[in-house]
Design an enzyme around this catalytic site. Structure first.
Site, mmCIF file in Angstrom:
data_model
loop_
_atom_site.group_PDB
_atom_site.id
_atom_site.type_symbol
_atom_site.label_atom_id
_atom_site.label_comp_id
_atom_site.label_asym_id
_atom_site.label_seq_id
_atom_site.Cartn_x
_atom_site.Cartn_y
_atom_site.Cartn_z
ATOM 1 N N GLU A 192 24.641 44.128 3.388
ATOM 2 C CA GLU A 192 25.180 45.468 3.653
ATOM 3 C C GLU A 192 24.054 46.497 3.731
ATOM 4 O O GLU A 192 23.979 47.303 4.665
ATOM 5 C CB GLU A 192 26.150 45.892 2.530
ATOM 6 C CG GLU A 192 27.424 45.098 2.450
ATOM 7 C CD GLU A 192 27.317 43.895 1.529
ATOM 8 O OE1 GLU A 192 26.197 43.354 1.383
ATOM 9 O OE2 GLU A 192 28.336 43.483 0.968
ATOM 10 N N HIS A 218 50.859 61.166 -12.793
ATOM 11 C CA HIS A 218 51.929 61.260 -11.793
ATOM 12 C C HIS A 218 51.977 60.022 -10.908
ATOM 13 O O HIS A 218 52.520 60.054 -9.807
ATOM 14 C CB HIS A 218 51.750 62.547 -10.985
ATOM 15 C CG HIS A 218 51.781 63.751 -11.874
ATOM 16 N ND1 HIS A 218 52.959 64.343 -12.271
ATOM 17 C CD2 HIS A 218 50.778 64.412 -12.529
ATOM 18 C CE1 HIS A 218 52.674 65.351 -13.094
ATOM 19 N NE2 HIS A 218 51.363 65.397 -13.273
ATOM 20 N N GLY A 273 20.854 44.892 -11.693
ATOM 21 C CA GLY A 273 21.357 45.923 -10.781
ATOM 22 C C GLY A 273 22.299 46.905 -11.467
ATOM 23 O O GLY A 273 22.140 48.119 -11.352
ATOM 24 N N ARG A 274 23.273 46.377 -12.228
ATOM 25 C CA ARG A 274 24.279 47.268 -12.830
ATOM 26 C C ARG A 274 23.746 48.038 -14.029
ATOM 27 O O ARG A 274 24.439 48.878 -14.597
ATOM 28 C CB ARG A 274 25.533 46.471 -13.194
ATOM 29 C CG ARG A 274 25.292 45.234 -14.026
ATOM 30 C CD ARG A 274 26.509 44.324 -14.071
ATOM 31 N NE ARG A 274 26.241 43.058 -14.735
ATOM 32 C CZ ARG A 274 25.729 41.988 -14.145
ATOM 33 N NH1 ARG A 274 25.391 42.043 -12.868
ATOM 34 N NH2 ARG A 274 25.521 40.867 -14.816
ATOM 35 N N GLU A 301 31.318 42.336 -13.704
ATOM 36 C CA GLU A 301 30.209 41.526 -13.194
ATOM 37 C C GLU A 301 29.434 40.916 -14.365
ATOM 38 O O GLU A 301 28.882 39.827 -14.258
ATOM 39 C CB GLU A 301 29.275 42.361 -12.299
ATOM 40 C CG GLU A 301 28.440 41.516 -11.353
ATOM 41 C CD GLU A 301 27.748 42.313 -10.260
ATOM 42 O OE1 GLU A 301 28.089 42.159 -9.088
ATOM 43 O OE2 GLU A 301 26.819 43.087 -10.591
ATOM 44 N N LYS A 315 17.240 45.998 -4.960
ATOM 45 C CA LYS A 315 16.332 45.205 -5.790
ATOM 46 C C LYS A 315 15.764 44.037 -4.980
ATOM 47 O O LYS A 315 14.573 43.783 -4.990
ATOM 48 C CB LYS A 315 17.083 44.715 -7.027
ATOM 49 C CG LYS A 315 16.235 43.929 -7.977
ATOM 50 C CD LYS A 315 16.979 43.627 -9.246
ATOM 51 C CE LYS A 315 16.205 42.632 -10.078
ATOM 52 N NZ LYS A 315 16.891 42.274 -11.312
ATOM 53 N N LYS A 345 28.663 35.880 -0.533
ATOM 54 C CA LYS A 345 27.585 36.351 0.351
ATOM 55 C C LYS A 345 27.183 35.259 1.325
ATOM 56 O O LYS A 345 27.009 35.478 2.511
ATOM 57 C CB LYS A 345 26.343 36.722 -0.481
ATOM 58 C CG LYS A 345 26.449 37.998 -1.261
ATOM 59 C CD LYS A 345 25.087 38.277 -1.906
ATOM 60 C CE LYS A 345 25.147 39.387 -2.930
ATOM 61 N NZ LYS A 345 23.908 39.516 -3.689
#
Ligand code: F6P
Length: 537
Positions: free
Chosen positions: A212, A387, A270-271, A356, A206, A502
């Site tokens: 990254e 398990h 974003g999410r 978030e 965005k 960041k």
């Protein structure tokens, strides 16, 4: 949206008193008292998803007080504000428009310009998908595109990853890769498997500035130039690089052809963005028609959420139950357990969506919050989890509400006996958690073998995992989380907390790059870590 401290409402006080009553009872008792408990505390949504919330510490009184809490905190006003495009993301002065992205949706927001924009972007997604899938879109050597590499992180990664993995059976022949982590091991793994002339790179960001994503994108660009054996020109680059972004200028500076830039509206968080141009990788992988069905499913849940009274409104009821545990029973976490291997990324996806959005500690009035906000979301697929961490769910000291998710019909037509066993395990776990084995011979004989039950869970049972039904499910979780934020009086659509990390990473990177061994403006711990690194470089 009204800014109401939920703990000051009348219903909150009632719920606090009611909690003491409910602590004296057991889930087993609740089932004994009410023979129609399943009918009273479950909702079958169009025979496509069954929401069974009967195995919880609730009765009609609990639901009554919780519904009053939703009324007192003006949840319906908040829903209307979001759907009608009011600027409810106050700290960023933006509307919240992901519901406007769902297909054929113009009965909520009355804004033609936005719909025209969305339609244009959808058309672009459709054209690119059709051209790539059919092979009309060729690489610079005239070969068809075989590999799609989505370069993005957070919301520009988790949604497309979770959806395309959940819908494995709908995938076409294109190989889909996700490059999110800045760790070069991931980059190397991917480039070892692909050839530049057969690959399409989608830079999904965005902001087009996330460290990254931009680092990965630049390294991929360099690798591409080095490996194409001819001089790069704009035409070659535009056959292989696409950007999805709100920052058009930076994408152009990166070298992306204007026609290859799919805009992302700034009002899409974003999410919440898998429905937008960020969903290009989804559409490429399962085809545009299936992508459209995903949007239609989400739209159907939007409509339910928007128009159903609170007592039958699935996202609101489930949000209230979550608040009941988080804020009254003091449960710290919620587990998401899909009984479907393809849905293994759902817990990570919901971690971002929930934590978030609602991991905040200042309320909408600007006051420090004295009650709990986002629960810790975690989980893994069943039956694997049985398990490992299930021992603690069954016999541990912590109370952990769980969402068990499964589909009645398997997407796989082979080895059908596996699915019956999977479902047997799915139902068995919720039963064991709720009712335990206190009357059993093994428990009477040996205390260590006792499961006392009384562990709450929701069962979310899909008919089948189709694009439409997955759209219903994701949209349900989005709205549930939104309602939790509304009631908890927080701003769910920003994420300022992530920014500090960041910022520090950016200047620390510069310091780590310096030749000098004398960096000493840090706290003693960080300094120690820097020194250890510097020792080897
Ligand atoms: O991690 C914080 C965040 O801002 C997320 O909200 C977002 O989904 C992600 O970074 C990626 O951001 P962008 O799409 O701008 O690269």
């Amino acid at each position: 949206m009204k800014n109401i401290n939920p703990t000051k409402t009348i219903s909150w006080k009632y719920l606090e008193n009611h909690l003491q009553e409910m602590k004296k009872t057991t889930i087993n008792d609740l089932f004994k008292i009410d023979k129609n408990r399943f009918e009273n505390f479950s909702i079958n949504f169009e025979n496509k998803i069954l929401f069974d919330y009967s195995k919880n510490f609730i009765n009609k009184t609990t639901i009554h007080y919780l519904i009053n809490l939703a009324k007192e905190t003006k949840c319906i006003d908040a829903i209307n504000s979001m759907f009608y495009g009011k600027k409810i993301n106050i700290t960023e002065q933006k509307s919240v428009l992901h519901t406007a992205l769902r297909y054929n949706h113009n009965y909520f927001l009355k804004n033609k310009k936005i719909y025209n924009n969305i339609d244009k972007i959808l058309k672009k997604i459709e054209n690119i998908s059709n051209n790539i899938i059919s092979g009309t879109w060729k690489g610079y050597t005239n070969k068809k595109i075989k590999n799609i590499i989505n370069i993005g992180i957070g919301g520009s990664h988790l949604g497309p990853l979770m959806v395309t993995e959940s819908l494995q059976e709908y995938k076409n022949k294109l190989n889909l890769f996700f490059l999110s982590n800045i760790d070069s091991n991931k980059l190397i793994k991917i480039i070892n498997k692909i050839k530049p002339e057969e690959s399409l790179f989608i830079i999904a960001s965005k902001t087009f500035s996330t460290q990254e994503t931009m680092t990965n994108a630049l390294s991929i660009k360099k690798w591409f130039i080095k490996n194409i054996n001819i001089n790069l020109n704009k035409d070659i680059f535009s056959k292989h690089f696409i950007a999805v972004t709100n920052n058009i200028n930076s994408a152009i500076d990166f070298g992306i052809n204007k026609n290859n830039i799919l805009p992302l509206l700034s009002e899409i968080g974003g999410r919440f963005s898998l429905w937008s141009s960020i969903g290009l990788s989804i559409s490429l992988s399962i085809g545009f028609n299936n992508f459209k069905k995903l949007l239609q499913g989400a739209n159907k849940m939007d409509y339910h959420f928007f128009s159903t009274p609170i007592n039958r409104n699935i996202p609101i009821i489930m949000a209230l139950i979550s608040i009941w545990y988080n804020n009254f029973w003091n449960t710290e976490t919620e587990a998401i357990i899909p009984y479907c291997d393809n849905m293994r990324f759902l817990p990570s996806y919901l971690q971002q969506l929930n934590m978030e959005s609602n991991g905040k500690s200042i309320d909408r009035n600007g006051n420090k919050i004295k009650y709990q906000t986002s629960p810790i979301i975690w989980g893994d697929v069943g039956t694997n989890g049985q398990h490992s961490f299930f021992q603690m769910l069954h016999q541990g000291t912590k109370l952990i509400p769980c969402d068990f998710i499964a589909s009645a019909i398997s997407n796989s037509k082979k080895y059908t006996n596996h699915h019956i066993k999977l479902i047997a395990n799915y139902i068995a776990q919720t039963k064991a958690l709720a009712f335990g084995n206190i009357n059993s011979f093994s428990c009477k004989k040996n205390l260590y073998q006792c499961c006392f039950g009384n562990k709450p869970s929701n069962s979310i049972f899909l008919k089948k995992i189709t694009p439409y039904n997955l759209g219903l499910l994701i949209s349900y979780y989005e709205h549930k989380i939104f309602i939790q934020g509304v009631i908890l009086n927080i701003f769910s659509f920003d994420q300022w907390g992530v920014e500090l990390g960041k910022e520090i990473a950016n200047y620390l990177y510069k310091d780590l790059n310096k030749n000098s061994q004398n960096i000493n403006q840090y706290d003693y711990s960080s300094q120690g870590l820097i020194n250890f690194y510097k020792h080897f470089h």
